[in-house]
Design an enzyme around this catalytic site. Structure first.
Site, PDB file in Angstrom:
ATOM      1  N   ASP A  13       0.798  -1.235   0.000  1.00 42.72           N
ATOM      2  CA  ASP A  13       0.000   0.000   0.000  1.00 42.72           C
ATOM      3  C   ASP A  13       0.833   1.288   0.000  1.00 42.72           C
ATOM      4  O   ASP A  13       0.423   2.298   0.541  1.00 42.72           O
ATOM      5  CB  ASP A  13      -0.975   0.005   1.198  1.00 42.72           C
ATOM      6  CG  ASP A  13      -1.831  -1.244   1.223  1.00 42.72           C
ATOM      7  OD1 ASP A  13      -2.242  -1.682   0.141  1.00 42.72           O
ATOM      8  OD2 ASP A  13      -2.068  -1.776   2.318  1.00 42.72           O
ATOM      9  N   LYS A  16       2.600   1.283  -5.306  1.00 45.77           N
ATOM     10  CA  LYS A  16       3.274   0.610  -6.428  1.00 45.77           C
ATOM     11  C   LYS A  16       2.502   0.792  -7.731  1.00 45.77           C
ATOM     12  O   LYS A  16       3.099   0.967  -8.787  1.00 45.77           O
ATOM     13  CB  LYS A  16       3.378  -0.905  -6.173  1.00 45.77           C
ATOM     14  CG  LYS A  16       4.417  -1.308  -5.161  1.00 45.77           C
ATOM     15  CD  LYS A  16       4.518  -2.823  -5.041  1.00 45.77           C
ATOM     16  CE  LYS A  16       3.277  -3.474  -4.460  1.00 45.77           C
ATOM     17  NZ  LYS A  16       2.954  -3.134  -3.073  1.00 45.77           N
ATOM     18  N   GLY A  42      -4.348  -5.026  -4.116  1.00 46.09           N
ATOM     19  CA  GLY A  42      -5.216  -4.107  -4.843  1.00 46.09           C
ATOM     20  C   GLY A  42      -4.370  -2.951  -5.327  1.00 46.09           C
ATOM     21  O   GLY A  42      -3.918  -2.139  -4.527  1.00 46.09           O
ATOM     22  N   HIS A  43      -4.127  -2.893  -6.621  1.00 46.67           N
ATOM     23  CA  HIS A  43      -3.305  -1.810  -7.160  1.00 46.67           C
ATOM     24  C   HIS A  43      -4.215  -0.740  -7.758  1.00 46.67           C
ATOM     25  O   HIS A  43      -4.947  -0.993  -8.704  1.00 46.67           O
ATOM     26  CB  HIS A  43      -2.312  -2.356  -8.199  1.00 46.67           C
ATOM     27  CG  HIS A  43      -1.260  -3.217  -7.595  1.00 46.67           C
ATOM     28  ND1 HIS A  43      -0.349  -3.938  -8.313  1.00 46.67           N
ATOM     29  CD2 HIS A  43      -0.973  -3.469  -6.288  1.00 46.67           C
ATOM     30  CE1 HIS A  43       0.453  -4.598  -7.488  1.00 46.67           C
ATOM     31  NE2 HIS A  43       0.088  -4.333  -6.255  1.00 46.67           N
ATOM     32  N   GLN A 174       2.257  -6.806  -2.397  1.00 41.76           N
ATOM     33  CA  GLN A 174       2.528  -6.725  -0.957  1.00 41.76           C
ATOM     34  C   GLN A 174       3.860  -5.990  -0.723  1.00 41.76           C
ATOM     35  O   GLN A 174       4.234  -5.171  -1.544  1.00 41.76           O
ATOM     36  CB  GLN A 174       2.491  -8.111  -0.290  1.00 41.76           C
ATOM     37  CG  GLN A 174       1.103  -8.731  -0.233  1.00 41.76           C
ATOM     38  CD  GLN A 174       0.690  -9.414  -1.523  1.00 41.76           C
ATOM     39  OE1 GLN A 174       1.439 -10.148  -2.133  1.00 41.76           O
ATOM     40  NE2 GLN A 174      -0.527  -9.168  -1.962  1.00 41.76           N
TER      41      GLN A 174
HETATM   42  P1  IMP Z   1      -3.051 -12.803   2.976  1.00 40.02           P
HETATM   43  O1  IMP Z   1      -2.018 -12.411   1.996  1.00 40.02           O
HETATM   44  O2  IMP Z   1      -4.453 -12.548   2.499  1.00 40.02           O
HETATM   45  O3  IMP Z   1      -2.871 -14.194   3.508  1.00 40.02           O
HETATM   46  O4  IMP Z   1      -2.912 -11.840   4.252  1.00 40.02           O
HETATM   47  C1  IMP Z   1      -1.773 -11.873   5.092  1.00 40.02           C
HETATM   48  C2  IMP Z   1      -1.445 -10.475   5.577  1.00 40.02           C
HETATM   49  O5  IMP Z   1      -0.981  -9.684   4.500  1.00 40.02           O
HETATM   50  C3  IMP Z   1      -2.633  -9.706   6.155  1.00 40.02           C
HETATM   51  O6  IMP Z   1      -2.165  -8.882   7.207  1.00 40.02           O
HETATM   52  C4  IMP Z   1      -3.110  -8.857   4.985  1.00 40.02           C
HETATM   53  O7  IMP Z   1      -3.808  -7.714   5.393  1.00 40.02           O
HETATM   54  C5  IMP Z   1      -1.777  -8.519   4.356  1.00 40.02           C
HETATM   55  N1  IMP Z   1      -1.881  -8.229   2.910  1.00 40.02           N
HETATM   56  C6  IMP Z   1      -2.008  -9.124   1.911  1.00 40.02           C
HETATM   57  N2  IMP Z   1      -2.009  -8.500   0.730  1.00 40.02           N
HETATM   58  C7  IMP Z   1      -1.872  -7.197   0.977  1.00 40.02           C
HETATM   59  C8  IMP Z   1      -1.770  -6.043   0.136  1.00 40.02           C
HETATM   60  O8  IMP Z   1      -1.788  -6.105  -1.098  1.00 40.02           O
HETATM   61  N3  IMP Z   1      -1.612  -4.847   0.767  1.00 40.02           N
HETATM   62  C9  IMP Z   1      -1.542  -4.758   2.120  1.00 40.02           C
HETATM   63  N4  IMP Z   1      -1.616  -5.800   2.946  1.00 40.02           N
HETATM   64  C10 IMP Z   1      -1.790  -7.014   2.371  1.00 40.02           C
HETATM   65 MG    MG Z   2      -2.591  -2.280  -2.027  1.00 41.08          MG
END
Ligand code: IMP
Ligand code: MG
Length: 332
Positions: A13, A16, A42-43, A174
């Site tokens: 976040d 990117k 989410g981009h 991420q």
């Molecule tokens: P998962 O990837 O859904 O298994 O989530 C694991 C952790 O990564 C959680 O704390 C999510 O909120 C965080 N997370 C996963 N994808 C994103 C992203 O694209 N942006 C921010 N946090 C993310």
């Molecule tokens: Mg994001």
């Protein structure tokens, strides 16, 4: 072939999407690649005055580039097809979208299991379960799903039959603090969010050109871990002014001051060549220029001091890093 990489120095976040979009717009790329995670990301991308939030498909699609979901990704066929339809309905030509045949698939079973998560605070997209089955060697791959057949490609062929003049842009997902190995385990995602993770898709170190490391002027995190200290009006303001709400799950992002130790680790591990610090305007509006070093808050008191501090970081890391500041939501 050469490849530029866009990766995130924090917990995702950091913008990117915006960096990728402006690179695609201003530089000559032939391919755009995602190589970790799935529709947990989410981009946010502004294209022709429309706001798009992409979850699966690389931003190269907005420019008609070959846009590949690499072998390191996990893919939910349903949300992938939905995204294709949404983009096509908005007039975006999606015929260049490809999926590596060996990318793993997120199944209904994975989604059911992840729905019960309370420990990590996941995005409930079945990400951990899909990677679990991949490593247990019980997973299903894109090539096993008839619906995905027409989109399949061989990523090795994409890379090693590319011509010398081809340039790839790698769109990370991420961020460093969510990396399965380097992040704040167990409050991490299940993929490799680093440059090394990008290479695991089937790129060689010989392909590396630039590594853009994206940060925000402050840190945010979404998940079950305690990240934002209570009763801190400054951080509450940063959350509000910065509109820090998750693009995928609409959860409020916890905020804290920029952690310099994590940033330095990310710059080192990723070999960042260009450090981009987004959302400087939010700290201007809140007028707060604090950072965290060695678990202590340091008040740099002004934007000038903040920048002097950040400009000095490349000397600490002993890499030749260019530092770039970004202010508005929409442009670099
Ligand atoms: P998962 O990837 O859904 O298994 O989530 C694991 C952790 O990564 C959680 O704390 C999510 O909120 C965080 N997370 C996963 N994808 C994103 C992203 O694209 N942006 C921010 N946090 C993310
Ligand atoms: Mg994001």
């Amino acid at each position: 072939m050469k490849c530029d990489f866009v990766i995130d120095n924090s917990a995702g976040d950091c913008g990117k999407g915006k960096v990728v979009y402006s690179l695609l717009k201003n530089e000559k790329y032939t391919h755009c690649v995602r190589g970790n995670g799935g529709d947990n990301c989410g981009h946010t991308i502004y294209h022709n005055d429309h706001k798009f939030v992409t979850h699966n498909i690389p931003a190269g699609v907005f420019f008609g580039l070959r846009s590949i979901i690499g072998p390191g990704c996990v893919i939910n066929p349903k949300t992938f097809m939905q995204e294709l339809t949404e983009l096509s309905d908005a007039g975006i030509d999606c015929k260049s979208v490809k999926i590596a045949h060996n990318a793993h698939v997120i199944t209904e079973q994975h989604l059911c299991e992840d729905a019960d998560d309370t420990k990590i605070g996941t995005t409930k997209r079945g990400i951990g379960q899909a990677y679990r089955d991949k490593y247990a060697r019980t997973g299903i791959r894109a090539q096993d799903v008839p619906q995905l057949k027409e989109y399949l490609c061989d990523f090795y062929e994409e890379v090693f039959s590319a011509s010398d003049s081809d340039t790839f842009l790698y769109e990370g997902a991420q961020g460093f603090s969510l990396d399965i190995d380097h992040g704040t385990y167990p409050f991490v995602t299940s993929s490799h969010t680093t440059l090394a993770g990008a290479l695991l898709n089937g790129l060689s170190y010989k392909h590396i050109r630039k590594v853009f490391g994206v940060s925000k002027a402050y840190d945010t995190y979404v998940g079950a871990m305690k990240f934002q200290p209570d009763n801190n009006p400054e951080l509450i303001s940063i959350q509000k002014v910065g509109k820090e709400i998750g693009a995928t799950t609409k959860r409020i992002r916890q905020c804290n001051y920029l952690n310099i130790d994590t940033l330095i680790k990310s710059l080192n591990v990723n070999g960042v060549s260009d450090l981009i610090i987004n959302k400087m305007d939010i700290l201007q509006q809140v007028n707060c220029w604090k950072i965290i070093v060695n678990n202590e808050i340091i008040d740099l008191t002004s934007e000038d001091n903040f920048k002097s501090y950040m400009n000095n970081i490349p000397t600490i890391v002993s890499n030749n890093i260019k530092v770039i500041y970004s202010y508005s939501e929409k442009n670099i």
